[in-house]
Motif scaffolding. Structure first.
Motif, PDB file in Angstrom:
ATOM      1  N   LYS A 310       1.013  -1.422   0.064  1.00  0.00           N
ATOM      2  CA  LYS A 310      -0.207   0.146  -0.116  1.00  0.00           C
ATOM      3  C   LYS A 310       0.784   1.281   0.111  1.00  0.00           C
ATOM      4  CE  LYS A 310      -4.301   2.170   0.493  1.00  0.00           C
ATOM      5  NZ  LYS A 310      -5.197   2.301  -0.429  1.00  0.00           N
ATOM      6  N   VAL A 311       0.325   2.191  -0.718  1.00  0.00           N
ATOM      7  CA  VAL A 311       0.997   3.678  -0.669  1.00  0.00           C
ATOM      8  C   VAL A 311       0.118   4.507  -0.238  1.00  0.00           C
ATOM      9  CG1 VAL A 311       2.239   5.311  -2.168  1.00  0.00           C
ATOM     10  CG2 VAL A 311       2.765   2.859  -2.398  1.00  0.00           C
ATOM     11  N   TRP A 312       0.433   5.482   0.659  1.00  0.00           N
ATOM     12  CA  TRP A 312      -0.363   6.696   0.909  1.00  0.00           C
ATOM     13  C   TRP A 312       0.441   7.770   0.572  1.00  0.00           C
ATOM     14  CZ3 TRP A 312       0.466   2.716   4.453  1.00  0.00           C
ATOM     15  CH2 TRP A 312      -0.877   1.891   4.557  1.00  0.00           C
ATOM     16  N   MET A 313      -0.138   9.018  -0.124  1.00  0.00           N
ATOM     17  CA  MET A 313       0.394  10.178  -0.439  1.00  0.00           C
ATOM     18  C   MET A 313      -0.210  11.483  -0.027  1.00  0.00           C
ATOM     19  SD  MET A 313       2.037   9.409  -4.304  1.00  0.00           S
ATOM     20  CE  MET A 313       0.398   8.691  -4.785  1.00  0.00           C
ATOM     21  N   ASP A 314       0.276  12.660  -0.329  1.00  0.00           N
ATOM     22  CA  ASP A 314      -0.330  13.863   0.136  1.00  0.00           C
ATOM     23  C   ASP A 314      -0.952  14.361  -1.303  1.00  0.00           C
ATOM     24  OD1 ASP A 314       1.762  16.226  -0.894  1.00  0.00           O
ATOM     25  OD2 ASP A 314       2.775  14.201  -0.365  1.00  0.00           O
ATOM     26  N   GLU A 315      -1.838  15.421  -1.297  1.00  0.00           N
ATOM     27  CA  GLU A 315      -2.542  15.870  -2.551  1.00  0.00           C
ATOM     28  C   GLU A 315      -1.596  16.199  -3.572  1.00  0.00           C
ATOM     29  OE1 GLU A 315      -5.490  18.643  -1.792  1.00  0.00           O
ATOM     30  OE2 GLU A 315      -6.778  17.111  -0.775  1.00  0.00           O
ATOM     31  N   GLN A 316      -0.419  16.765  -3.303  1.00  0.00           N
ATOM     32  CA  GLN A 316       0.428  17.364  -4.212  1.00  0.00           C
ATOM     33  C   GLN A 316       1.391  16.344  -4.603  1.00  0.00           C
ATOM     34  OE1 GLN A 316       1.656  20.839  -1.249  1.00  0.00           O
ATOM     35  NE2 GLN A 316       1.607  21.987  -3.262  1.00  0.00           N
ATOM     36  N   ARG A 317       1.409  15.309  -4.101  1.00  0.00           N
ATOM     37  CA  ARG A 317       2.210  14.096  -4.119  1.00  0.00           C
ATOM     38  C   ARG A 317       3.758  14.477  -4.047  1.00  0.00           C
ATOM     39  NH1 ARG A 317      -0.324  10.258  -7.586  1.00  0.00           N
ATOM     40  NH2 ARG A 317       1.667   9.264  -8.336  1.00  0.00           N
ATOM     41  N   TYR A 318       3.981  15.228  -3.083  1.00  0.00           N
ATOM     42  CA  TYR A 318       5.490  15.363  -2.458  1.00  0.00           C
ATOM     43  C   TYR A 318       6.115  14.516  -1.669  1.00  0.00           C
ATOM     44  CZ  TYR A 318       5.101  20.555  -3.055  1.00  0.00           C
ATOM     45  OH  TYR A 318       5.103  21.841  -3.790  1.00  0.00           O
ATOM     46  N   PHE A 319       5.089  13.588  -1.136  1.00  0.00           N
ATOM     47  CA  PHE A 319       5.820  12.567  -0.203  1.00  0.00           C
ATOM     48  C   PHE A 319       4.919  11.076  -0.302  1.00  0.00           C
ATOM     49  CE2 PHE A 319       7.419  10.556   3.713  1.00  0.00           C
ATOM     50  CZ  PHE A 319       8.512  11.083   3.982  1.00  0.00           C
ATOM     51  N   SER A 320       5.601  10.228  -0.023  1.00  0.00           N
ATOM     52  CA  SER A 320       4.761   8.945   0.365  1.00  0.00           C
ATOM     53  C   SER A 320       5.215   7.985   1.463  1.00  0.00           C
ATOM     54  CB  SER A 320       5.003   7.890  -0.981  1.00  0.00           C
ATOM     55  OG  SER A 320       6.387   7.330  -0.910  1.00  0.00           O
ATOM     56  N   VAL A 321       4.095   7.462   1.986  1.00  0.00           N
ATOM     57  CA  VAL A 321       4.263   6.531   3.052  1.00  0.00           C
ATOM     58  C   VAL A 321       4.080   5.148   2.608  1.00  0.00           C
ATOM     59  CG1 VAL A 321       3.615   5.661   5.340  1.00  0.00           C
ATOM     60  CG2 VAL A 321       3.845   8.130   4.871  1.00  0.00           C
ATOM     61  N   GLN A 322       4.880   3.926   2.795  1.00  0.00           N
ATOM     62  CA  GLN A 322       4.671   2.822   1.923  1.00  0.00           C
ATOM     63  C   GLN A 322       4.569   1.759   3.173  1.00  0.00           C
ATOM     64  OE1 GLN A 322       6.951   2.469  -1.761  1.00  0.00           O
ATOM     65  NE2 GLN A 322       7.019   4.597  -2.131  1.00  0.00           N
TER      66      GLN A 322
END
Length: 332
Positions: A310-322
């Motif tokens: 699973k990948v979670w990201m912010d709206e701007q796609r600056y960062f990801s938590v995987q």
């Protein structure tokens, strides 16, 4: 992992295998005798460096901390559901553990918390604080270099799975091949279904990335220079900090921000009887911070003994938590 000195207080036992000054001296000389010169970024994090980095994390320009925290908060229910109950949480490079507190407060009956950090004083303080706030969770701090193989302390209660937590985009400090080797080391000591939760910075506008490492207050410059100040304190190295300037820039070809110290003049230092010469404008690389595309990082995961769940990201796609799941156990 061999256990060194142990401190017993409030049911917290410190497993101490902190790197010694001789380790620092050896690694520093190895890097400074290389061409181009480099020094290992892990030595930035003594007590002074750890405090400076906490200041950096609060800067408006330094988006990784702010954005990753917002992702963790916004997706916390999904993350906790993926981890499940009765887990052991292993915090690699725990620092102040502010992000970890989000998980610990939401996890169902977290059996044990194992923070691993190279900054001993901060580690001890955090361990006692976590123990006070989460009395049902066994706290087993380890002062060690997580770059090296280690054996984790064993919790006294049975648990369902181990989750390694590696926030803050620290994975970007490794060379791509080192990322694979690093993840493999944890896959080897994992059971199928154990997990790795990490923060990974994404490629974006150059101006945003470079601003994060060039704050106008100069805190990042002080943080990077602290590696020389630490060498002076611990190794009597004799660096003139004013004779070096900090430089950080995005290397588009390599896909990374490079933090360097640049010699402002011709100079010489002597360390442990070894003479090291610096030319004017000669750079010393202190830290690389790789910025990945999702596909580029996934290609590394595929070689590591984990699979991306699973990948979670912010709206701007600056960062990801995987969230990665272990597929292997034993040699890979």
């Amino acid at each position: 992992m061999e256990h060194g000195s142990e401190t017993h207080e409030e049911k917290v036992v410190l497993h101490d295998v902190e790197p010694t000054p001789s380790d620092f001296q050896r690694d520093l000389l190895t890097g400074l005798q290389n061409l181009p010169k480099w020094v290992p970024c892990k030595y930035l994090y003594d007590d002074v460096g750890a405090d400076l980095f906490e200041q950096i994390c609060g800067l408006e320009e330094y988006y990784p901390t702010r954005v990753e925290t917002s992702i963790l908060k916004g997706c916390l229910n999904e993350i906790v559901s993926a981890i499940g109950p009765n887990a052991v949480l292993v915090d690699l490079g725990s620092g102040s553990s502010a992000k970890t507190e989000l998980l610990l407060s939401a996890l169902e009956d977290c059996v044990a918390y194992i923070p691993i950090d190279i900054s001993k004083q901060q580690l001890i303080e955090v361990a006692h604080d976590i123990r006070r706030r989460h009395p049902r969770t066994e706290v087993l701090p380890v002062c060690a270099d997580y770059h090296k193989p280690l054996k984790l302390p064993t919790p006294t209660r049975a648990f369902q799975r181990t989750v390694f937590f590696f926030p803050g985009s620290t994975i970007g400090n490794f060379e791509p091949g080192e990322v694979v080797s690093f993840l493999k080391r944890f896959a080897v000591i994992s059971n199928p279904g154990d997990a790795f939760l990490l923060g990974m910075d994404l490629q974006k506008e150059r101006s945003v990335m470079e601003s994060a490492y060039n704050d106008p207050r100069g805190i990042t410059a002080r943080f990077i220079k602290n590696i020389l100040a630490r060498a002076n304190r611990e190794l009597q190295a004799g660096f003139d900090l004013d004779a070096f300037r900090h430089r950080a820039f995005y290397n588009a070809e390599a896909g990374r921000v490079e933090n360097q110290l640049v010699s402002t003049c011709r100079q010489t230092i002597t360390l442990a009887g070894v003479t090291v010469n610096f030319e004017p404008n000669e750079p010393v690389t202190v830290e690389h911070s790789y910025k990945y595309t999702l596909g580029g990082f996934q290609s590394l995961i595929h070689r590591s003994g984990y699979r991306l769940e699973k990948v979670w990201m912010d709206e701007q796609r600056y960062f990801s938590v995987q969230y990665l799941l272990s597929e292997t156990h034993g040699d890979i």
